[in-house]
Design a protein around this motif. Structure first.
Motif, PDB file in Angstrom:
ATOM      1  N   PHE A 153      -0.903   9.447  -6.302  1.00 40.67           N
ATOM      2  CA  PHE A 153      -1.527  10.752  -6.518  1.00 40.67           C
ATOM      3  C   PHE A 153      -2.150  10.843  -7.921  1.00 40.67           C
ATOM      4  N   TYR A 164      -7.911   2.104   1.568  1.00 38.02           N
ATOM      5  CA  TYR A 164      -6.570   2.115   0.960  1.00 38.02           C
ATOM      6  C   TYR A 164      -6.157   0.678   0.576  1.00 38.02           C
ATOM      7  N   ARG A 186       0.828  -1.215   0.000  1.00 38.61           N
ATOM      8  CA  ARG A 186       0.000   0.000   0.000  1.00 38.61           C
ATOM      9  C   ARG A 186       0.860   1.263   0.000  1.00 38.61           C
ATOM     10  N   ARG A 187       0.535   2.166  -0.903  1.00 39.64           N
ATOM     11  CA  ARG A 187       1.226   3.445  -0.992  1.00 39.64           C
ATOM     12  C   ARG A 187       0.196   4.505  -1.317  1.00 39.64           C
ATOM     13  N   SER A 188       0.488   5.736  -1.001  1.00 39.59           N
ATOM     14  CA  SER A 188      -0.344   6.832  -1.498  1.00 39.59           C
ATOM     15  C   SER A 188       0.059   7.073  -2.944  1.00 39.59           C
ATOM     16  N   TYR A 221      -5.304   8.146  -2.364  1.00 38.30           N
ATOM     17  CA  TYR A 221      -4.670   8.827  -1.232  1.00 38.30           C
ATOM     18  C   TYR A 221      -5.641   9.732  -0.509  1.00 38.30           C
ATOM     19  N   TRP A 222      -5.336   9.943   0.765  1.00 40.98           N
ATOM     20  CA  TRP A 222      -6.129  10.800   1.649  1.00 40.98           C
ATOM     21  C   TRP A 222      -5.527  12.188   1.608  1.00 40.98           C
ATOM     22  N   SER A 223      -6.324  13.158   1.221  1.00 43.33           N
ATOM     23  CA  SER A 223      -5.888  14.556   1.190  1.00 43.33           C
ATOM     24  C   SER A 223      -6.686  15.311   2.247  1.00 43.33           C
ATOM     25  N   SER A 224      -6.000  16.135   3.030  1.00 43.29           N
ATOM     26  CA  SER A 224      -6.696  16.763   4.166  1.00 43.29           C
ATOM     27  C   SER A 224      -6.508  18.280   4.238  1.00 43.29           C
ATOM     28  N   PRO A 225      -6.754  19.005   3.140  1.00 39.80           N
ATOM     29  CA  PRO A 225      -6.632  20.463   3.236  1.00 39.80           C
ATOM     30  C   PRO A 225      -7.735  21.033   4.140  1.00 39.80           C
TER      31      PRO A 225
HETATM   32  C1  LIG Z   1      -4.818  11.613   8.031  1.00 41.53           C
HETATM   33  C2  LIG Z   1      -3.992  11.746   6.802  1.00 41.53           C
HETATM   34  C3  LIG Z   1      -4.007  12.931   6.096  1.00 41.53           C
HETATM   35  C4  LIG Z   1      -3.241  13.080   4.935  1.00 41.53           C
HETATM   36  N1  LIG Z   1      -3.277  14.264   4.253  1.00 41.53           N
HETATM   37  C5  LIG Z   1      -2.497  14.427   3.162  1.00 41.53           C
HETATM   38  C6  LIG Z   1      -2.513  15.654   2.442  1.00 41.53           C
HETATM   39  O1  LIG Z   1      -3.225  16.593   2.772  1.00 41.53           O
HETATM   40  N2  LIG Z   1      -1.691  15.756   1.364  1.00 41.53           N
HETATM   41  C7  LIG Z   1      -0.885  14.718   0.967  1.00 41.53           C
HETATM   42  O2  LIG Z   1      -0.144  14.883  -0.011  1.00 41.53           O
HETATM   43  N3  LIG Z   1      -0.878  13.540   1.605  1.00 41.53           N
HETATM   44  C8  LIG Z   1      -1.673  13.368   2.687  1.00 41.53           C
HETATM   45  N4  LIG Z   1      -1.695  12.163   3.337  1.00 41.53           N
HETATM   46  C9  LIG Z   1      -0.925  11.039   2.780  1.00 41.53           C
HETATM   47  C10 LIG Z   1       0.444  10.991   3.404  1.00 41.53           C
HETATM   48  O3  LIG Z   1       1.205  12.062   2.891  1.00 41.53           O
HETATM   49  C11 LIG Z   1       1.089   9.639   3.064  1.00 41.53           C
HETATM   50  O4  LIG Z   1       0.360   8.638   3.685  1.00 41.53           O
HETATM   51  C12 LIG Z   1       2.526   9.608   3.525  1.00 41.53           C
HETATM   52  O5  LIG Z   1       3.311  10.418   2.703  1.00 41.53           O
HETATM   53  C13 LIG Z   1       3.112   8.216   3.506  1.00 41.53           C
HETATM   54  O6  LIG Z   1       3.048   7.678   2.216  1.00 41.53           O
HETATM   55  P1  LIG Z   1       2.340   6.283   1.949  1.00 41.53           P
HETATM   56  O7  LIG Z   1       0.866   6.476   2.161  1.00 41.53           O
HETATM   57  O8  LIG Z   1       2.681   5.944   0.533  1.00 41.53           O
HETATM   58  O9  LIG Z   1       2.881   5.279   2.924  1.00 41.53           O
HETATM   59  C14 LIG Z   1      -2.438  11.998   4.494  1.00 41.53           C
HETATM   60  C15 LIG Z   1      -2.421  10.804   5.212  1.00 41.53           C
HETATM   61  C16 LIG Z   1      -3.172  10.674   6.353  1.00 41.53           C
HETATM   62  C17 LIG Z   1      -3.145   9.374   7.103  1.00 41.53           C
END
Ligand SMILES: Cc1cc2nc3c(=O)[nH]c(=O)nc-3n(C[C@H](O)[C@H](O)[C@H](O)COP(=O)(O)O)c2cc1C
Length: 173
Positions: A18, A127, A14-16, A138-142
Protein backbone atom coordinates in the motif's frame (compact mmCIF):
# COMPACT_ATOMS: atom_id res chain seq x y z
CA UNK A 1 17.23 -21.07 -10.64
CA UNK A 2 15.42 -22.52 -13.63
CA UNK A 3 12.39 -20.79 -15.19
CA UNK A 4 9.85 -22.76 -13.17
CA UNK A 5 11.60 -21.87 -9.91
CA UNK A 6 11.83 -18.18 -10.84
CA UNK A 7 8.12 -18.11 -11.74
CA UNK A 8 7.15 -19.90 -8.53
CA UNK A 9 9.17 -17.43 -6.48
CA UNK A 10 7.59 -14.37 -8.11
CA UNK A 11 4.06 -15.76 -7.81
CA UNK A 12 4.59 -16.65 -4.15
CA UNK A 13 6.27 -13.34 -3.32
CA UNK A 14 3.54 -11.16 -4.83
CA UNK A 15 1.70 -9.15 -2.20
CA UNK A 16 -0.48 -6.08 -2.17
CA UNK A 17 1.71 -3.26 -0.93
CA UNK A 18 0.00 0.00 0.00
CA UNK A 19 1.12 3.62 -0.63
CA UNK A 20 2.18 4.19 3.00
CA UNK A 21 4.99 1.70 2.24
CA UNK A 22 6.21 3.39 -0.96
CA UNK A 23 9.37 5.51 -1.04
CA UNK A 24 9.48 8.98 -2.64
CA UNK A 25 11.61 7.60 -5.48
CA UNK A 26 10.42 7.56 -9.06
CA UNK A 27 9.75 4.34 -10.94
CA UNK A 28 11.91 4.41 -14.11
CA UNK A 29 9.79 4.91 -17.24
CA UNK A 30 11.08 1.71 -18.85
CA UNK A 31 9.74 -0.28 -15.90
CA UNK A 32 6.33 1.37 -16.15
CA UNK A 33 6.37 0.48 -19.86
CA UNK A 34 7.27 -3.11 -18.97
CA UNK A 35 4.43 -3.32 -16.41
CA UNK A 36 1.92 -2.17 -19.05
CA UNK A 37 3.46 -4.42 -21.68
CA UNK A 38 3.07 -7.46 -19.43
CA UNK A 39 -0.66 -6.68 -19.07
CA UNK A 40 -1.19 -7.08 -22.80
CA UNK A 41 -0.06 -10.72 -22.70
CA UNK A 42 -3.10 -11.78 -20.67
CA UNK A 43 -5.35 -14.37 -22.29
CA UNK A 44 -8.51 -12.87 -23.77
CA UNK A 45 -11.37 -14.60 -25.60
CA UNK A 46 -11.76 -13.67 -29.29
CA UNK A 47 -8.79 -11.37 -28.91
CA UNK A 48 -10.95 -8.47 -27.78
CA UNK A 49 -8.10 -7.09 -25.63
CA UNK A 50 -10.68 -5.55 -23.28
CA UNK A 51 -8.25 -3.71 -20.97
CA UNK A 52 -7.81 0.04 -21.05
CA UNK A 53 -5.16 1.44 -18.74
CA UNK A 54 -4.26 5.08 -18.32
CA UNK A 55 -1.19 6.05 -16.31
CA UNK A 56 -1.39 9.06 -14.02
CA UNK A 57 1.79 10.77 -12.84
CA UNK A 58 2.69 14.23 -11.56
CA UNK A 59 0.13 16.96 -12.23
CA UNK A 60 -2.46 14.60 -13.74
CA UNK A 61 -2.18 12.35 -10.69
CA UNK A 62 -2.70 15.34 -8.39
CA UNK A 63 -5.86 16.22 -10.35
CA UNK A 64 -7.05 12.62 -10.06
CA UNK A 65 -6.59 12.83 -6.28
CA UNK A 66 -8.64 16.05 -6.12
CA UNK A 67 -11.38 14.60 -8.32
CA UNK A 68 -11.60 11.41 -6.24
CA UNK A 69 -11.86 13.50 -3.07
CA UNK A 70 -14.55 15.72 -4.62
CA UNK A 71 -16.57 12.66 -5.73
CA UNK A 72 -16.29 11.15 -2.25
CA UNK A 73 -17.47 14.38 -0.65
CA UNK A 74 -20.38 14.82 -3.07
CA UNK A 75 -21.52 11.20 -2.73
CA UNK A 76 -21.67 11.15 1.08
CA UNK A 77 -24.58 12.47 3.12
CA UNK A 78 -23.04 15.11 5.39
CA UNK A 79 -23.43 13.04 8.56
CA UNK A 80 -21.53 10.11 6.98
CA UNK A 81 -18.66 12.21 5.61
CA UNK A 82 -15.36 11.27 7.26
CA UNK A 83 -12.51 13.78 7.16
CA UNK A 84 -10.02 10.95 7.66
CA UNK A 85 -11.33 9.00 4.68
CA UNK A 86 -11.30 12.18 2.54
CA UNK A 87 -7.67 12.87 3.49
CA UNK A 88 -6.70 9.23 3.00
CA UNK A 89 -7.98 9.24 -0.60
CA UNK A 90 -5.68 12.18 -1.34
CA UNK A 91 -2.77 10.76 0.63
CA UNK A 92 -2.78 7.42 -1.19
CA UNK A 93 -2.87 8.86 -4.70
CA UNK A 94 -0.28 11.51 -3.90
CA UNK A 95 2.04 9.02 -2.17
CA UNK A 96 2.00 6.60 -5.11
CA UNK A 97 4.53 7.43 -7.83
CA UNK A 98 2.14 6.26 -10.54
CA UNK A 99 -1.50 5.21 -10.63
CA UNK A 100 -3.15 3.30 -13.47
CA UNK A 101 -6.89 3.43 -13.99
CA UNK A 102 -8.27 -0.04 -14.71
CA UNK A 103 -11.08 0.09 -17.28
CA UNK A 104 -12.83 -2.79 -19.03
CA UNK A 105 -14.10 -2.27 -22.57
CA UNK A 106 -17.12 -4.46 -23.33
CA UNK A 107 -16.89 -5.47 -26.99
CA UNK A 108 -20.26 -7.23 -27.15
CA UNK A 109 -18.49 -10.21 -28.77
CA UNK A 110 -18.21 -12.31 -25.60
CA UNK A 111 -20.03 -12.26 -22.24
CA UNK A 112 -19.10 -9.31 -20.04
CA UNK A 113 -17.72 -11.57 -17.31
CA UNK A 114 -15.12 -12.95 -19.74
CA UNK A 115 -13.84 -9.45 -20.41
CA UNK A 116 -13.68 -8.63 -16.70
CA UNK A 117 -11.79 -11.91 -16.21
CA UNK A 118 -9.33 -10.98 -18.97
CA UNK A 119 -8.74 -7.53 -17.45
CA UNK A 120 -8.18 -9.18 -14.05
CA UNK A 121 -5.57 -11.47 -15.57
CA UNK A 122 -3.91 -8.44 -17.13
CA UNK A 123 -3.79 -6.83 -13.68
CA UNK A 124 -2.25 -10.00 -12.25
CA UNK A 125 0.50 -9.74 -14.88
CA UNK A 126 1.07 -6.15 -13.74
CA UNK A 127 1.21 -7.24 -10.10
CA UNK A 128 3.79 -9.93 -10.96
CA UNK A 129 5.92 -7.60 -13.07
CA UNK A 130 5.86 -5.11 -10.19
CA UNK A 131 6.99 -7.84 -7.77
CA UNK A 132 9.85 -8.88 -10.05
CA UNK A 133 11.02 -5.23 -10.18
CA UNK A 134 10.72 -4.37 -6.48
CA UNK A 135 7.68 -2.18 -7.11
CA UNK A 136 4.91 -2.17 -4.52
CA UNK A 137 1.43 -2.23 -6.01
CA UNK A 138 -2.21 -2.92 -5.30
CA UNK A 139 -5.64 -2.90 -6.90
CA UNK A 140 -8.09 -0.56 -5.20
CA UNK A 141 -11.75 -0.79 -6.20
CA UNK A 142 -13.84 1.91 -4.50
CA UNK A 143 -17.24 2.35 -6.15
CA UNK A 144 -16.66 6.09 -6.62
CA UNK A 145 -14.22 5.41 -9.49
CA UNK A 146 -17.30 4.85 -11.65
CA UNK A 147 -18.02 8.58 -11.36
CA UNK A 148 -14.66 9.81 -12.63
CA UNK A 149 -15.26 12.24 -15.51
CA UNK A 150 -12.54 14.87 -15.68
CA UNK A 151 -9.57 12.56 -15.27
CA UNK A 152 -10.99 9.74 -17.32
CA UNK A 153 -13.29 9.32 -20.30
CA UNK A 154 -15.40 6.24 -19.67
CA UNK A 155 -17.47 5.30 -22.74
CA UNK A 156 -20.97 3.78 -22.58
CA UNK A 157 -19.59 0.28 -23.15
CA UNK A 158 -16.86 0.65 -20.54
CA UNK A 159 -16.60 0.43 -16.78
CA UNK A 160 -13.86 1.56 -14.43
CA UNK A 161 -12.88 -1.35 -12.16
CA UNK A 162 -10.53 0.58 -9.93
CA UNK A 163 -7.09 2.07 -9.61
CA UNK A 164 -3.74 0.27 -9.58
CA UNK A 165 -1.31 2.03 -7.25
CA UNK A 166 2.44 1.73 -7.79
CA UNK A 167 5.53 2.94 -5.97
CA UNK A 168 9.02 1.75 -5.18
CA UNK A 169 8.56 -0.43 -2.14
CA UNK A 170 9.99 0.35 1.26
CA UNK A 171 9.30 -3.18 2.44
CA UNK A 172 11.26 -6.18 1.24
CA UNK A 173 9.56 -7.94 -1.65
C1 LIG B 1 -10.53 -7.19 -7.79
C2 LIG B 1 -9.78 -6.74 -6.58
C3 LIG B 1 -10.18 -5.60 -5.92
C4 LIG B 1 -9.49 -5.15 -4.79
N1 LIG B 1 -9.90 -4.01 -4.16
C5 LIG B 1 -9.27 -3.61 -3.03
C6 LIG B 1 -9.69 -2.43 -2.35
O1 LIG B 1 -10.61 -1.75 -2.76
N2 LIG B 1 -9.02 -2.10 -1.22
C7 LIG B 1 -7.97 -2.85 -0.75
O2 LIG B 1 -7.42 -2.50 0.30
N3 LIG B 1 -7.53 -3.94 -1.39
C8 LIG B 1 -8.15 -4.33 -2.52
N4 LIG B 1 -7.70 -5.44 -3.20
C9 LIG B 1 -6.49 -6.11 -2.73
C10 LIG B 1 -6.85 -7.23 -1.79
O3 LIG B 1 -7.27 -6.67 -0.57
C11 LIG B 1 -5.61 -8.12 -1.59
O4 LIG B 1 -5.30 -8.73 -2.80
C12 LIG B 1 -5.87 -9.16 -0.53
O5 LIG B 1 -5.90 -8.56 0.73
C13 LIG B 1 -4.82 -10.24 -0.51
O6 LIG B 1 -3.55 -9.69 -0.29
P1 LIG B 1 -2.36 -9.97 -1.29
O7 LIG B 1 -2.67 -9.25 -2.58
O8 LIG B 1 -1.14 -9.43 -0.61
O9 LIG B 1 -2.27 -11.45 -1.53
C14 LIG B 1 -8.38 -5.90 -4.32
C15 LIG B 1 -7.98 -7.06 -4.99
C16 LIG B 1 -8.67 -7.49 -6.09
C17 LIG B 1 -8.22 -8.73 -6.80
Amino acid sequence: MNKAEVLKEIIEQRRSIFPKDYTENEIPQNIIDEILNSATFAPNHKRTKPWRFKIFKGEEKAKLASEMQAIYKASQPEQLFLEKKYNDIGFKINKADAVASIVVNFSGMVPEWEEIAAVSMAVQNMYLTCTANGIGSYWSSPKIVEQLKESLTIEENQKCLGLFYMGISNVAI
